[in-house]
Write a protein that holds these residues in place. Structure first.
Motif, PDB file in Angstrom:
ATOM      1  N   LYS A  85       0.808  -1.202   0.000  1.00 58.87           N
ATOM      2  CA  LYS A  85       0.000   0.000   0.000  1.00 58.87           C
ATOM      3  C   LYS A  85       0.845   1.257   0.000  1.00 58.87           C
ATOM      4  O   LYS A  85       0.469   2.252  -0.599  1.00 58.87           O
ATOM      5  N   ARG A  86       1.987   1.212   0.707  1.00 60.54           N
ATOM      6  CA  ARG A  86       2.867   2.381   0.764  1.00 60.54           C
ATOM      7  C   ARG A  86       4.313   1.926   0.704  1.00 60.54           C
ATOM      8  O   ARG A  86       4.722   0.997   1.392  1.00 60.54           O
ATOM      9  N   ILE A  87       5.089   2.602  -0.126  1.00 60.29           N
ATOM     10  CA  ILE A  87       6.497   2.272  -0.352  1.00 60.29           C
ATOM     11  C   ILE A  87       7.349   3.478   0.019  1.00 60.29           C
ATOM     12  O   ILE A  87       7.053   4.601  -0.406  1.00 60.29           O
ATOM     13  N   MET A  88       8.408   3.246   0.771  1.00 61.63           N
ATOM     14  CA  MET A  88       9.372   4.308   1.070  1.00 61.63           C
ATOM     15  C   MET A  88      10.682   3.976   0.377  1.00 61.63           C
ATOM     16  O   MET A  88      11.190   2.859   0.500  1.00 61.63           O
ATOM     17  N   VAL A  89      11.216   4.945  -0.341  1.00 67.66           N
ATOM     18  CA  VAL A  89      12.552   4.829  -0.923  1.00 67.66           C
ATOM     19  C   VAL A  89      13.462   5.707  -0.068  1.00 67.66           C
ATOM     20  O   VAL A  89      13.258   6.918   0.024  1.00 67.66           O
ATOM     21  N   VAL A  90      14.443   5.087   0.587  1.00 67.81           N
ATOM     22  CA  VAL A  90      15.393   5.802   1.437  1.00 67.81           C
ATOM     23  C   VAL A  90      16.600   6.159   0.578  1.00 67.81           C
ATOM     24  O   VAL A  90      17.332   5.277   0.117  1.00 67.81           O
ATOM     25  N   ALA A  91      16.787   7.445   0.362  1.00 64.69           N
ATOM     26  CA  ALA A  91      17.823   7.932  -0.546  1.00 64.69           C
ATOM     27  C   ALA A  91      19.223   7.688  -0.003  1.00 64.69           C
ATOM     28  O   ALA A  91      19.440   7.559   1.198  1.00 64.69           O
ATOM     29  N   ASP A  92      20.169   7.672  -0.944  1.00 64.27           N
ATOM     30  CA  ASP A  92      21.585   7.591  -0.577  1.00 64.27           C
ATOM     31  C   ASP A  92      22.226   8.919  -0.947  1.00 64.27           C
ATOM     32  O   ASP A  92      21.920   9.938  -0.348  1.00 64.27           O
ATOM     33  N   ASN A  93      23.055   8.943  -1.964  1.00 63.98           N
ATOM     34  CA  ASN A  93      23.763  10.200  -2.253  1.00 63.98           C
ATOM     35  C   ASN A  93      23.007  11.077  -3.245  1.00 63.98           C
ATOM     36  O   ASN A  93      22.169  10.613  -4.018  1.00 63.98           O
ATOM     37  N   ALA A  94      23.326  12.358  -3.191  1.00 61.61           N
ATOM     38  CA  ALA A  94      22.611  13.363  -3.974  1.00 61.61           C
ATOM     39  C   ALA A  94      22.672  13.094  -5.473  1.00 61.61           C
ATOM     40  O   ALA A  94      21.676  13.268  -6.175  1.00 61.61           O
ATOM     41  N   GLY A  95      23.801  12.645  -5.963  1.00 65.21           N
ATOM     42  CA  GLY A  95      23.953  12.416  -7.397  1.00 65.21           C
ATOM     43  C   GLY A  95      23.082  11.305  -7.941  1.00 65.21           C
ATOM     44  O   GLY A  95      22.776  11.266  -9.132  1.00 65.21           O
ATOM     45  N   GLU A  96      22.656  10.399  -7.069  1.00 60.63           N
ATOM     46  CA  GLU A  96      21.832   9.280  -7.524  1.00 60.63           C
ATOM     47  C   GLU A  96      20.351   9.618  -7.646  1.00 60.63           C
ATOM     48  O   GLU A  96      19.579   8.812  -8.156  1.00 60.63           O
ATOM     49  N   ILE A  97      19.941  10.784  -7.190  1.00 58.31           N
ATOM     50  CA  ILE A  97      18.522  11.125  -7.254  1.00 58.31           C
ATOM     51  C   ILE A  97      18.007  11.077  -8.691  1.00 58.31           C
ATOM     52  O   ILE A  97      16.883  10.647  -8.929  1.00 58.31           O
ATOM     53  N   VAL A  98      18.835  11.478  -9.644  1.00 56.67           N
ATOM     54  CA  VAL A  98      18.364  11.445 -11.036  1.00 56.67           C
ATOM     55  C   VAL A  98      18.040  10.021 -11.474  1.00 56.67           C
ATOM     56  O   VAL A  98      17.106   9.806 -12.245  1.00 56.67           O
ATOM     57  N   PHE A  99      18.778   9.045 -10.958  1.00 58.08           N
ATOM     58  CA  PHE A  99      18.475   7.649 -11.265  1.00 58.08           C
ATOM     59  C   PHE A  99      17.296   7.147 -10.424  1.00 58.08           C
ATOM     60  O   PHE A  99      16.476   6.361 -10.891  1.00 58.08           O
ATOM     61  N   ASP A 100      17.200   7.635  -9.195  1.00 53.65           N
ATOM     62  CA  ASP A 100      16.075   7.260  -8.344  1.00 53.65           C
ATOM     63  C   ASP A 100      14.752   7.721  -8.956  1.00 53.65           C
ATOM     64  O   ASP A 100      13.720   7.069  -8.772  1.00 53.65           O
ATOM     65  N   LYS A 101      14.780   8.825  -9.676  1.00 51.68           N
ATOM     66  CA  LYS A 101      13.564   9.303 -10.331  1.00 51.68           C
ATOM     67  C   LYS A 101      13.029   8.262 -11.316  1.00 51.68           C
ATOM     68  O   LYS A 101      11.819   8.082 -11.426  1.00 51.68           O
ATOM     69  N   LEU A 102      13.923   7.573 -11.995  1.00 46.37           N
ATOM     70  CA  LEU A 102      13.498   6.520 -12.928  1.00 46.37           C
ATOM     71  C   LEU A 102      12.790   5.393 -12.173  1.00 46.37           C
ATOM     72  O   LEU A 102      11.781   4.858 -12.641  1.00 46.37           O
ATOM     73  N   LEU A 103      13.318   5.033 -11.006  1.00 48.67           N
ATOM     74  CA  LEU A 103      12.699   3.998 -10.185  1.00 48.67           C
ATOM     75  C   LEU A 103      11.338   4.458  -9.663  1.00 48.67           C
ATOM     76  O   LEU A 103      10.339   3.759  -9.816  1.00 48.67           O
ATOM     77  N   VAL A 104      11.309   5.619  -9.059  1.00 52.85           N
ATOM     78  CA  VAL A 104      10.072   6.135  -8.459  1.00 52.85           C
ATOM     79  C   VAL A 104       8.983   6.283  -9.519  1.00 52.85           C
ATOM     80  O   VAL A 104       7.818   5.981  -9.275  1.00 52.85           O
ATOM     81  N   ASP A 105       9.363   6.698 -10.708  1.00 52.41           N
ATOM     82  CA  ASP A 105       8.404   6.882 -11.790  1.00 52.41           C
ATOM     83  C   ASP A 105       7.754   5.560 -12.205  1.00 52.41           C
ATOM     84  O   ASP A 105       6.641   5.546 -12.719  1.00 52.41           O
ATOM     85  N   ARG A 106       8.431   4.446 -11.965  1.00 54.78           N
ATOM     86  CA  ARG A 106       7.908   3.142 -12.369  1.00 54.78           C
ATOM     87  C   ARG A 106       7.172   2.412 -11.243  1.00 54.78           C
ATOM     88  O   ARG A 106       6.558   1.383 -11.475  1.00 54.78           O
ATOM     89  N   LEU A 107       7.225   2.938 -10.046  1.00 53.78           N
ATOM     90  CA  LEU A 107       6.489   2.367  -8.927  1.00 53.78           C
ATOM     91  C   LEU A 107       5.052   2.893  -8.964  1.00 53.78           C
ATOM     92  O   LEU A 107       4.777   3.899  -9.611  1.00 53.78           O
ATOM     93  N   PRO A 108       4.124   2.225  -8.274  1.00 51.72           N
ATOM     94  CA  PRO A 108       2.718   2.644  -8.329  1.00 51.72           C
ATOM     95  C   PRO A 108       2.524   4.106  -7.903  1.00 51.72           C
ATOM     96  O   PRO A 108       2.956   4.502  -6.813  1.00 51.72           O
ATOM     97  N   ALA A 109       1.900   4.882  -8.757  1.00 52.26           N
ATOM     98  CA  ALA A 109       1.669   6.302  -8.485  1.00 52.26           C
ATOM     99  C   ALA A 109       0.852   6.485  -7.216  1.00 52.26           C
ATOM    100  O   ALA A 109      -0.084   5.740  -6.947  1.00 52.26           O
ATOM    101  N   GLY A 110       1.242   7.457  -6.425  1.00 54.40           N
ATOM    102  CA  GLY A 110       0.517   7.770  -5.209  1.00 54.40           C
ATOM    103  C   GLY A 110       0.839   6.877  -4.025  1.00 54.40           C
ATOM    104  O   GLY A 110       0.277   7.071  -2.947  1.00 54.40           O
ATOM    105  N   LYS A 111       1.733   5.924  -4.208  1.00 52.63           N
ATOM    106  CA  LYS A 111       2.055   4.999  -3.115  1.00 52.63           C
ATOM    107  C   LYS A 111       3.486   5.131  -2.621  1.00 52.63           C
ATOM    108  O   LYS A 111       3.895   4.422  -1.722  1.00 52.63           O
ATOM    109  N   VAL A 112       4.245   6.052  -3.202  1.00 53.08           N
ATOM    110  CA  VAL A 112       5.671   6.154  -2.899  1.00 53.08           C
ATOM    111  C   VAL A 112       5.971   7.444  -2.154  1.00 53.08           C
ATOM    112  O   VAL A 112       5.452   8.509  -2.489  1.00 53.08           O
TER     113      VAL A 112
END
Length: 111
Positions: free
Chosen positions: A1-28
């Protein structure tokens, strides 16, 4: 129902966006540090990268390496506890969250 992505380093956020975009909308929800430590992602990095346009971004209440739940803010801890799935990035988060036996946590890191 709810997913948390715990970030690591600042430079990886651009790659994390690709992951978050593919996870269920509204649940992350995306978690960052409340202050700068080494090169870990902060709210400023989340805004500058556009992560805030994809998912709610929360601060964990600390500026320490890893995610030491006892030192995180009460609001963050409550949110962490309500998430069904945690995707934790980085070695320091692994070292501080690997004993959470009551949560489903996937650790993404390079060993």
């Amino acid at each position: 129902k709810r997913i948390m992505v715990v970030a690591d380093n600042a430079g990886e956020i651009v790659f994390d966006k690709l992951l978050v975009d593919r996870l269920p909308a509204g649940k992350v929800v995306y978690a960052v540090k409340s202050g700068a430590i080494v090169n870990d992602a902060t709210m400023k990095d989340a805004y500058e990268s556009g992560m805030c346009d994809l998912a709610p971004v929360v601060e964990n209440g600390t500026a320490i390496q890893g995610t030491v739940l006892d030192q995180c803010s009460p609001d963050y801890r409550r949110l962490f506890d309500t998430c069904d799935l945690i995707i934790s990035k980085g070695q320091a988060n692994f070292e501080t969250l690997d004993t959470c036996s009551d949560k489903i946590i996937y650790f993404l890191l390079r060993a």
